[in-house]
Design a protein around this motif. Structure first.
Motif, PDB file in Angstrom:
ATOM      1  N   LEU A  58       0.853  -1.185   0.000  1.00  0.00           N
ATOM      2  CA  LEU A  58       0.000   0.000   0.000  1.00  0.00           C
ATOM      3  C   LEU A  58       0.892   1.238   0.000  1.00  0.00           C
ATOM      4  N   GLU A  59       0.825   2.000  -1.071  1.00  0.00           N
ATOM      5  CA  GLU A  59       1.651   3.195  -1.213  1.00  0.00           C
ATOM      6  C   GLU A  59       0.740   4.421  -1.294  1.00  0.00           C
ATOM      7  N   MET A  60       1.143   5.473  -0.606  1.00  0.00           N
ATOM      8  CA  MET A  60       0.386   6.721  -0.595  1.00  0.00           C
ATOM      9  C   MET A  60       1.254   7.833  -1.161  1.00  0.00           C
ATOM     10  N   VAL A  61       0.647   8.636  -2.012  1.00  0.00           N
ATOM     11  CA  VAL A  61       1.337   9.773  -2.608  1.00  0.00           C
ATOM     12  C   VAL A  61       0.592  11.040  -2.213  1.00  0.00           C
ATOM     13  N   ILE A  62       1.326  12.046  -1.740  1.00  0.00           N
ATOM     14  CA  ILE A  62       0.710  13.330  -1.425  1.00  0.00           C
ATOM     15  C   ILE A  62       1.463  14.430  -2.173  1.00  0.00           C
ATOM     16  N   THR A  63       0.761  15.514  -2.441  1.00  0.00           N
ATOM     17  CA  THR A  63       1.398  16.677  -3.051  1.00  0.00           C
ATOM     18  C   THR A  63       1.141  17.897  -2.177  1.00  0.00           C
ATOM     19  N   LEU A  64       2.203  18.629  -1.904  1.00  0.00           N
ATOM     20  CA  LEU A  64       2.140  19.854  -1.109  1.00  0.00           C
ATOM     21  C   LEU A  64       2.345  21.027  -2.055  1.00  0.00           C
ATOM     22  N   GLY A  65       1.253  21.673  -2.417  1.00  0.00           N
ATOM     23  CA  GLY A  65       1.322  22.778  -3.366  1.00  0.00           C
ATOM     24  C   GLY A  65       0.241  23.791  -3.072  1.00  0.00           C
ATOM     25  N   THR A  66      -0.449  24.228  -4.113  1.00  0.00           N
ATOM     26  CA  THR A  66      -1.565  25.156  -3.918  1.00  0.00           C
ATOM     27  C   THR A  66      -2.549  24.579  -2.913  1.00  0.00           C
ATOM     28  N   GLY A  67      -2.811  23.291  -3.044  1.00  0.00           N
ATOM     29  CA  GLY A  67      -3.629  22.554  -2.094  1.00  0.00           C
ATOM     30  C   GLY A  67      -2.903  21.288  -1.675  1.00  0.00           C
ATOM     31  N   PHE A  68      -3.673  20.311  -1.196  1.00  0.00           N
ATOM     32  CA  PHE A  68      -3.123  19.055  -0.681  1.00  0.00           C
ATOM     33  C   PHE A  68      -3.698  17.914  -1.503  1.00  0.00           C
ATOM     34  N   GLY A  69      -2.858  17.302  -2.339  1.00  0.00           N
ATOM     35  CA  GLY A  69      -3.316  16.200  -3.176  1.00  0.00           C
ATOM     36  C   GLY A  69      -2.936  14.862  -2.586  1.00  0.00           C
ATOM     37  N   THR A  70      -3.754  13.846  -2.857  1.00  0.00           N
ATOM     38  CA  THR A  70      -3.477  12.507  -2.340  1.00  0.00           C
ATOM     39  C   THR A  70      -3.836  11.443  -3.372  1.00  0.00           C
ATOM     40  N   ALA A  71      -3.116  10.333  -3.308  1.00  0.00           N
ATOM     41  CA  ALA A  71      -3.429   9.156  -4.122  1.00  0.00           C
ATOM     42  C   ALA A  71      -3.042   7.913  -3.342  1.00  0.00           C
ATOM     43  N   LEU A  72      -3.784   6.842  -3.570  1.00  0.00           N
ATOM     44  CA  LEU A  72      -3.496   5.556  -2.952  1.00  0.00           C
ATOM     45  C   LEU A  72      -3.342   4.498  -4.037  1.00  0.00           C
ATOM     46  N   LEU A  73      -2.312   3.652  -3.893  1.00  0.00           N
ATOM     47  CA  LEU A  73      -2.087   2.563  -4.840  1.00  0.00           C
ATOM     48  C   LEU A  73      -1.779   1.282  -4.087  1.00  0.00           C
ATOM     49  N   MET A  74      -2.314   0.179  -4.580  1.00  0.00           N
ATOM     50  CA  MET A  74      -2.038  -1.119  -3.994  1.00  0.00           C
ATOM     51  C   MET A  74      -1.329  -1.981  -5.029  1.00  0.00           C
ATOM     52  N   ASN A  75      -0.095  -2.366  -4.709  1.00  0.00           N
ATOM     53  CA  ASN A  75       0.726  -3.161  -5.625  1.00  0.00           C
ATOM     54  C   ASN A  75       0.772  -2.553  -7.024  1.00  0.00           C
ATOM     55  N   GLY A  76       0.876  -1.228  -7.072  1.00  0.00           N
ATOM     56  CA  GLY A  76       1.010  -0.521  -8.342  1.00  0.00           C
ATOM     57  C   GLY A  76      -0.286  -0.188  -9.029  1.00  0.00           C
ATOM     58  N   HIS A  77      -1.427  -0.633  -8.484  1.00  0.00           N
ATOM     59  CA  HIS A  77      -2.727  -0.360  -9.081  1.00  0.00           C
ATOM     60  C   HIS A  77      -3.360   0.849  -8.400  1.00  0.00           C
ATOM     61  N   LEU A  78      -3.842   1.773  -9.212  1.00  0.00           N
ATOM     62  CA  LEU A  78      -4.462   2.982  -8.692  1.00  0.00           C
ATOM     63  C   LEU A  78      -5.819   2.651  -8.084  1.00  0.00           C
ATOM     64  N   LEU A  79      -6.014   3.016  -6.825  1.00  0.00           N
ATOM     65  CA  LEU A  79      -7.282   2.792  -6.147  1.00  0.00           C
ATOM     66  C   LEU A  79      -8.229   3.962  -6.412  1.00  0.00           C
ATOM     67  N   PRO A  80      -9.529   3.777  -6.215  1.00  0.00           N
ATOM     68  CA  PRO A  80     -10.475   4.882  -6.430  1.00  0.00           C
ATOM     69  C   PRO A  80     -10.063   6.117  -5.635  1.00  0.00           C
ATOM     70  N   HIS A  81     -10.200   7.274  -6.266  1.00  0.00           N
ATOM     71  CA  HIS A  81      -9.704   8.509  -5.666  1.00  0.00           C
ATOM     72  C   HIS A  81     -10.563   8.950  -4.486  1.00  0.00           C
ATOM     73  N   LEU A  82      -9.904   9.412  -3.435  1.00  0.00           N
ATOM     74  CA  LEU A  82     -10.562   9.985  -2.264  1.00  0.00           C
ATOM     75  C   LEU A  82     -10.118  11.436  -2.114  1.00  0.00           C
ATOM     76  N   GLU A  83     -11.067  12.343  -1.924  1.00  0.00           N
ATOM     77  CA  GLU A  83     -10.717  13.753  -1.741  1.00  0.00           C
ATOM     78  C   GLU A  83     -10.414  14.019  -0.268  1.00  0.00           C
ATOM     79  N   ILE A  84      -9.306  13.439   0.181  1.00  0.00           N
ATOM     80  CA  ILE A  84      -8.896  13.575   1.575  1.00  0.00           C
ATOM     81  C   ILE A  84      -8.637  15.033   1.931  1.00  0.00           C
ATOM     82  N   ALA A  85      -8.235  15.827   0.956  1.00  0.00           N
ATOM     83  CA  ALA A  85      -7.921  17.237   1.199  1.00  0.00           C
ATOM     84  C   ALA A  85      -9.075  18.004   1.814  1.00  0.00           C
ATOM     85  N   HIS A  86     -10.291  17.521   1.624  1.00  0.00           N
ATOM     86  CA  HIS A  86     -11.451  18.274   2.112  1.00  0.00           C
ATOM     87  C   HIS A  86     -12.073  17.668   3.363  1.00  0.00           C
TER      88      HIS A  86
END
Length: 251
Positions: free
Chosen positions: A126-154
């Motif tokens: 389970l890998e998590m990617v975040i971006t620190l920029g204008t806002g806060f972006g997030t992504a979750l991947l399991m074994n390299g597969h993109l999981l459904p997007h969650l708007e954690i920033a809000h």
């Protein structure tokens, strides 16, 4: 007999709150040209953003497909929210269709952090990617597969403020790097507890401003790394879960 099929070339675009960036990738994600950028229009409605993209890619080498990372919630190429561009401009805009019409090539559009995630993860656990920029972006991947997007920033994080308000650009400018960095450290503790990820990747223009030591399973990545995810959107073997429709329950 060797195949005579020409290698796939992919136009990879990252739409951000301050800049729009683009490059050409091969099917393995290798840059064919240095990525270039233009300023995001001050009134960032669909027409102005598409006009800026057309200006940016004018003169680029030929390409076969288009991949786009967009700063908001995107489902099947249709934008649902765009908090840092103006959701009232973008609600239910089929950006994949509009860009296909504007540029003449098949187009996929996903959340920008999702596309960056595809570009940087190693495909283990389970890998998590975040971006620190204008806002806060997030992504979750399991074994390299993109999981459904969650708007954690809000999701609210402190005194009714969401992550965008708490650690976005405006908070950094208002509070300064030291206090902002302490806030980010608090957020990282929350993410570790809630998601129990194997690896956390930290991207975005503000990642270089962190003032604390990262855990061993945290890694800072660059926007250049992230834009390479545009190639993996067209990897048919990958079948990202974000592209799987939600089944209608049987009665």
């Amino acid at each position: 007999m060797k195949s005579t099929t020409a290698p796939l070339k992919i136009l990879s675009i990252d739409i951000g709150g301050s800049h729009i960036k683009a490059t050409i990738l091969d099917s393995k994600g290798k840059l064919q040209i240095d990525y270039q950028k233009v300023v995001t229009p001050s009134e960032a409605d669909p027409d102005n953003v598409i006009k800026a993209i057309k200006t940016l890619v004018k003169g680029f080498p030929p390409y076969d497909r288009i991949s786009v990372g967009f700063p908001g919630y995107v489902r099947n190429g249709v934008v649902k929210t765009a908090p840092n561009l103006g959701s009232h401009f973008w609600e239910d805009v089929d950006l994949s269709k509009k860009l296909k019409e504007a540029l003449g090539k098949e187009t996929q559009v996903v959340n920008d952090a999702d596309m960056q995630g595809l570009g940087v993860v190693n495909g283990q656990g389970l890998e998590m990617v975040i971006t620190l920029g204008t806002g806060f972006g997030t992504a979750l991947l399991m074994n390299g597969h993109l999981l459904p997007h969650l708007e954690i920033a809000h999701h609210p994080v402190s005194k009714g403020r969401d992550y965008d308000e708490y650690i976005g650009d405006k908070a950094l400018d208002k509070k300064g790097a030291e206090k902002w960095s302490r806030r980010v450290k608090k957020v990282f503790k929350i993410l570790k507890t809630v998601f129990n990820y194997d690896t956390l990747y930290i991207g975005g223009g503000n990642s270089s401003k962190l003032k604390f030591k990262l855990d061993k399973n945290m890694k800072i990545v660059t926007n250049a790394d992230g834009i390479k995810g545009g190639a993996r959107l067209w990897d048919e073997d990958r079948k990202p879960l974000s592209k799987i429709g939600i089944a209608t329950p049987t009665k």
